[in-house]
Each structure stands twice: as C-alpha cells, then as structure tokens.
Write a protein that holds these residues in place. Structure first.
Motif, PDB file in Angstrom:
ATOM      1  N   PRO A 107       0.838  -1.201   0.000  1.00 25.14           N
ATOM      2  CA  PRO A 107       0.000   0.000   0.000  1.00 25.14           C
ATOM      3  C   PRO A 107       0.875   1.254   0.000  1.00 25.14           C
ATOM      4  CG  PRO A 107      -0.608  -1.528   1.759  1.00 25.14           C
ATOM      5  CD  PRO A 107       0.732  -1.950   1.248  1.00 25.14           C
ATOM      6  N   LEU A 108       0.545   2.181  -0.834  1.00 22.59           N
ATOM      7  CA  LEU A 108       1.203   3.480  -0.960  1.00 22.59           C
ATOM      8  C   LEU A 108       2.561   3.373  -1.670  1.00 22.59           C
ATOM      9  CD1 LEU A 108       0.190   5.130   2.424  1.00 22.59           C
ATOM     10  CD2 LEU A 108      -1.084   4.936   0.304  1.00 22.59           C
ATOM     11  N   GLU A 109       3.138   4.538  -1.919  1.00 21.99           N
ATOM     12  CA  GLU A 109       4.250   4.652  -2.862  1.00 21.99           C
ATOM     13  C   GLU A 109       5.505   3.914  -2.391  1.00 21.99           C
ATOM     14  OE1 GLU A 109       4.900   8.739  -3.746  1.00 21.99           O
ATOM     15  OE2 GLU A 109       2.834   9.072  -4.365  1.00 21.99           O
ATOM     16  N   ASP A 110       6.185   3.299  -3.352  1.00 24.96           N
ATOM     17  CA  ASP A 110       7.371   2.496  -3.018  1.00 24.96           C
ATOM     18  C   ASP A 110       8.069   2.080  -4.302  1.00 24.96           C
ATOM     19  OD1 ASP A 110       9.199   1.099  -1.609  1.00 24.96           O
ATOM     20  OD2 ASP A 110       7.900  -0.586  -1.158  1.00 24.96           O
ATOM     21  N   GLY A 111       8.402   3.045  -5.183  1.00 22.14           N
ATOM     22  CA  GLY A 111       8.828   2.727  -6.538  1.00 22.14           C
ATOM     23  C   GLY A 111      10.042   1.844  -6.668  1.00 22.14           C
ATOM     24  N   ASP A 112      11.155   2.203  -5.995  1.00 17.66           N
ATOM     25  CA  ASP A 112      12.367   1.416  -6.208  1.00 17.66           C
ATOM     26  C   ASP A 112      12.266   0.033  -5.588  1.00 17.66           C
ATOM     27  OD1 ASP A 112      12.456   2.432  -3.634  1.00 17.66           O
ATOM     28  OD2 ASP A 112      14.601   2.902  -3.686  1.00 17.66           O
ATOM     29  N   ARG A 113      11.604  -0.081  -4.437  1.00 21.73           N
ATOM     30  CA  ARG A 113      11.460  -1.412  -3.838  1.00 21.73           C
ATOM     31  C   ARG A 113      10.485  -2.261  -4.639  1.00 21.73           C
ATOM     32  NH1 ARG A 113       8.736  -3.931   1.118  1.00 21.73           N
ATOM     33  NH2 ARG A 113       7.320  -2.174   0.861  1.00 21.73           N
ATOM     34  N   CYS A 114       9.465  -1.639  -5.201  1.00 21.63           N
ATOM     35  CA  CYS A 114       8.531  -2.377  -6.056  1.00 21.63           C
ATOM     36  C   CYS A 114       9.292  -3.009  -7.222  1.00 21.63           C
ATOM     37  CB  CYS A 114       7.446  -1.435  -6.563  1.00 21.63           C
ATOM     38  SG  CYS A 114       6.157  -2.235  -7.521  1.00 21.63           S
ATOM     39  N   ALA A 115      10.158  -2.214  -7.857  1.00 22.64           N
ATOM     40  CA  ALA A 115      10.954  -2.739  -8.971  1.00 22.64           C
ATOM     41  C   ALA A 115      11.895  -3.837  -8.500  1.00 22.64           C
ATOM     42  CB  ALA A 115      11.737  -1.606  -9.625  1.00 22.64           C
ATOM     43  N   ALA A 116      12.497  -3.654  -7.324  1.00 20.43           N
ATOM     44  CA  ALA A 116      13.438  -4.661  -6.808  1.00 20.43           C
ATOM     45  C   ALA A 116      12.717  -5.960  -6.483  1.00 20.43           C
ATOM     46  CB  ALA A 116      14.141  -4.120  -5.562  1.00 20.43           C
ATOM     47  N   LEU A 117      11.523  -5.867  -5.925  1.00 16.23           N
ATOM     48  CA  LEU A 117      10.751  -7.078  -5.626  1.00 16.23           C
ATOM     49  C   LEU A 117      10.384  -7.823  -6.903  1.00 16.23           C
ATOM     50  CD1 LEU A 117       8.412  -5.689  -2.828  1.00 16.23           C
ATOM     51  CD2 LEU A 117      10.271  -7.334  -2.513  1.00 16.23           C
ATOM     52  N   ARG A 118      10.047  -7.075  -7.941  1.00 15.86           N
ATOM     53  CA  ARG A 118       9.748  -7.713  -9.220  1.00 15.86           C
ATOM     54  C   ARG A 118      10.989  -8.408  -9.775  1.00 15.86           C
ATOM     55  NH1 ARG A 118       5.584  -6.379 -12.394  1.00 15.86           N
ATOM     56  NH2 ARG A 118       6.114  -8.402 -13.283  1.00 15.86           N
ATOM     57  N   GLN A 119      12.139  -7.783  -9.625  1.00 19.00           N
ATOM     58  CA  GLN A 119      13.397  -8.388 -10.080  1.00 19.00           C
ATOM     59  C   GLN A 119      13.693  -9.685  -9.331  1.00 19.00           C
ATOM     60  OE1 GLN A 119      16.352  -5.326  -9.604  1.00 19.00           O
ATOM     61  NE2 GLN A 119      15.347  -3.957 -11.056  1.00 19.00           N
ATOM     62  N   MET A 120      13.201  -9.795  -8.108  1.00 23.20           N
ATOM     63  CA  MET A 120      13.385 -11.006  -7.313  1.00 23.20           C
ATOM     64  C   MET A 120      12.387 -12.095  -7.696  1.00 23.20           C
ATOM     65  SD  MET A 120      13.954  -9.232  -3.564  1.00 23.20           S
ATOM     66  CE  MET A 120      14.243 -10.761  -2.652  1.00 23.20           C
ATOM     67  N   GLY A 121      11.522 -11.802  -8.642  1.00 25.26           N
ATOM     68  CA  GLY A 121      10.560 -12.800  -9.110  1.00 25.26           C
ATOM     69  C   GLY A 121       9.246 -12.792  -8.361  1.00 25.26           C
ATOM     70  N   LYS A 122       9.005 -11.769  -7.559  1.00 28.81           N
ATOM     71  CA  LYS A 122       7.773 -11.703  -6.784  1.00 28.81           C
ATOM     72  C   LYS A 122       6.709 -10.903  -7.543  1.00 28.81           C
ATOM     73  CE  LYS A 122      10.584 -11.635  -2.589  1.00 28.81           C
ATOM     74  NZ  LYS A 122      10.418 -13.044  -2.235  1.00 28.81           N
ATOM     75  N   ARG A 123       5.459 -11.281  -7.367  1.00 29.02           N
ATOM     76  CA  ARG A 123       4.357 -10.478  -7.871  1.00 29.02           C
ATOM     77  C   ARG A 123       4.063  -9.390  -6.842  1.00 29.02           C
ATOM     78  NH1 ARG A 123      -0.583 -14.030  -9.859  1.00 29.02           N
ATOM     79  NH2 ARG A 123      -0.526 -12.846 -11.793  1.00 29.02           N
ATOM     80  N   VAL A 124       3.718  -8.204  -7.339  1.00 29.12           N
ATOM     81  CA  VAL A 124       3.500  -7.067  -6.450  1.00 29.12           C
ATOM     82  C   VAL A 124       2.164  -6.410  -6.777  1.00 29.12           C
ATOM     83  CG1 VAL A 124       4.347  -4.820  -5.680  1.00 29.12           C
ATOM     84  CG2 VAL A 124       5.977  -6.644  -6.233  1.00 29.12           C
ATOM     85  N   ILE A 125       1.352  -6.228  -5.744  1.00 27.58           N
ATOM     86  CA  ILE A 125       0.132  -5.425  -5.833  1.00 27.58           C
ATOM     87  C   ILE A 125       0.445  -4.091  -5.171  1.00 27.58           C
ATOM     88  CG2 ILE A 125      -2.280  -5.203  -5.166  1.00 27.58           C
ATOM     89  CD1 ILE A 125      -2.273  -8.295  -4.771  1.00 27.58           C
ATOM     90  N   ALA A 126       0.229  -2.990  -5.881  1.00 28.19           N
ATOM     91  CA  ALA A 126       0.520  -1.671  -5.330  1.00 28.19           C
ATOM     92  C   ALA A 126      -0.738  -0.819  -5.307  1.00 28.19           C
ATOM     93  CB  ALA A 126       1.600  -0.974  -6.150  1.00 28.19           C
ATOM     94  N   VAL A 127      -0.967  -0.138  -4.200  1.00 26.75           N
ATOM     95  CA  VAL A 127      -2.055   0.836  -4.099  1.00 26.75           C
ATOM     96  C   VAL A 127      -1.417   2.214  -4.214  1.00 26.75           C
ATOM     97  CG1 VAL A 127      -3.940   1.737  -2.705  1.00 26.75           C
ATOM     98  CG2 VAL A 127      -3.346  -0.696  -2.581  1.00 26.75           C
ATOM     99  N   ASP A 128      -1.756   2.936  -5.261  1.00 24.42           N
ATOM    100  CA  ASP A 128      -1.118   4.228  -5.519  1.00 24.42           C
ATOM    101  C   ASP A 128      -2.083   5.077  -6.328  1.00 24.42           C
ATOM    102  OD1 ASP A 128       0.516   6.384  -6.299  1.00 24.42           O
ATOM    103  OD2 ASP A 128       2.293   5.121  -6.385  1.00 24.42           O
ATOM    104  N   LEU A 129      -2.381   6.276  -5.855  1.00 30.12           N
ATOM    105  CA  LEU A 129      -3.312   7.148  -6.561  1.00 30.12           C
ATOM    106  C   LEU A 129      -2.725   7.754  -7.833  1.00 30.12           C
ATOM    107  CD1 LEU A 129      -4.943   8.890  -3.484  1.00 30.12           C
ATOM    108  CD2 LEU A 129      -6.224   7.859  -5.378  1.00 30.12           C
TER     109      LEU A 129
END
Length: 246
Positions: free
Chosen positions: A155-177
């Motif tokens: 939930p809420l903004e987290d751009g660089d970690r979101c990208a890093a989690l995706r690079q680790m092979g994880k699916r990410v759900i993000a809540v961002d307006l």
C-alpha cells in the motif's frame, strides 16, 4: 478543531490525523508530502473508486487468496491510516504482515508494530536481513516474511522497492493514486485508488470469491490495462470540470 461544515472536512481530518501520527513517531515528516501528492491525484479521480479500480481490487483479492506466501508490507502512513483495515484484510486473506520502512529507526518500528498489534494485526517479528537488492534500509526484511513471499501487497508509494521485488521474481500489488508513478508503472497489479477505500474493498472481495474464481482471476493479470483506464478516468474528469466552467 476542524469545522464540520468545512468543504474539505474529511481531507483535513486525515491530514490532522497524520500530523498527530508524525508527532508520535509513526509517520515520517516526508510521509506528509506523500499524502499531499496522493490527495492531488484523488481530486483528479473525483475522490471516488472508479470501476477500473474496483475491478483491480477484486483481482487483488484473487491474487492474495491464490498466493502461496502472501505478505502485506506496511509503512508508517498505511499503519496510521488503516491499522484496523489491515487487520480485517489479514483475517480475510490469510496474508502475513511485515513492517518495512525507508526512514527506519528502531523507535518507529516499535511504534508502528504496537499500533498494528493494538488493532488486531499479527505482525511478523525477527531479525531482518538485507535481502532486497537496494542500497537503503528498505532492503531490510525478514527471511520468513517478504523474503519468502511470492506476492507482496504494497500500500502506498514504493517505486524502487517495487521494482526490486519484481526483479526477485515476486508479484506485487501496489495501491497508488498516481498512475504515472514508478510504483504503479512497475507493479504486477496497480490499484489506482485511495488506500482507505482500497483495503476494505479487497477484504470484501476476499469473502465473495470462491477458490476456483480466485485462481481463474489471478491467472492472467495485465497491469497496463488498469493504468490506461485510470488515465482515461482522469481525462474524463478533467473534461467534465472544463465543460462545467463553460
């Protein structure tokens, strides 16, 4: 005291709540800036959940129910705004909850964990490790939490970690307006909605989906569709405002 007849009463109450949370050490001062940025985009969306966002929230529920090791990652703003909603979502989805902070101190970690626990959230504990490929403290997470997760709700903004989690092979759900943010652009599933509306909607969807429906809905997710639809909603909203001024 905020007058109840003030046209921005609800927004001012939230701002005051976050300011108090900052004084208590739960929200970082920078978190107030993030809240203001989100508010601006909520204006553009008409301060309501769009049809597209509602579909994304149902899809998010399906992804959480279908995941092997789902984790809800919580920062200070989310804890301050949605502690009870996080508890409800945890019970409905079976997801673990882990606190992860950019402006990380032991005092903030304890304060946020205590706030969540008071609301009924079972917060993961343990010794964090630098498992996420980042140079700052958001790299720190628990091996049995985000480290082992196949799906992370951010939930809420987290751009660089979101990208890093995706690079680790994880699916990410993000809540961002903000549909233009790195978080929304990078997530597997971006939910372009206000977090206090989004989390209860995901919880409700968890209760309504059968296992078969959840598996089918989570099988194929195209995040770009939700970004396009959010931008279309903003364009339509601006056109409506423009026409009203003519």
């Amino acid at each position: 005291m905020i007058p109840e007849d003030h046209p921005r009463h609800a927004a001012l109450v939230v701002r005051e709540h976050l300011a108090n949370a900052m004084r208590r050490g739960i929200v970082a001062p920078e978190g107030l800036i993030a809240q203001g940025r989100g508010e601006a985009f909520d204006y553009l969306l008409g301060e309501q959940t769009t049809e597209s966002a509602a579909r994304a929230e149902r899809t998010a529920a399906a992804m959480l129910l279908s995941a092997r090791n789902p984790v809800i990652s919580v920062n200070g703003n989310t804890a301050a705004l949605c502690a009870a909603a996080i508890a409800d979502l945890q019970r409905a989805s079976g997801a673990a909850v882990e606190v992860n902070l950019f402006h990380r101190t032991e005092e903030r970690m304890r304060a946020i964990t205590a706030l969540l626990a008071e609301a009924g959230v079972e917060v993961l504990s343990g010794e964090p490790e630098r498992l996420i490929p980042l140079s700052h403290d958001r790299a720190l997470c628990l091996q049995h939490g985000i480290g082992a997760a196949d799906l992370v709700l951010v939930p809420l903004e987290d751009g660089d970690r979101c990208a890093a989690l995706r690079q680790m092979g994880k699916r990410v759900i993000a809540v961002d307006l903000n549909p233009l943010s790195r978080t929304a652009q990078t997530a597997t599933l971006p939910i372009i909605d206000e977090v206090r509306r989004a989390l209860p909607a995901i919880t409700a969807a968890c209760a309504s989906l059968t296992p078969a429906e959840a598996e089918a809905l989570a099988a194929s997710v195209d995040g770009s569709v939700y970004l396009h639809q959010a931008i279309d909603s903003i364009v339509r909203r601006l056109q409506e405002v423009e026409h009203a001024l003519e």
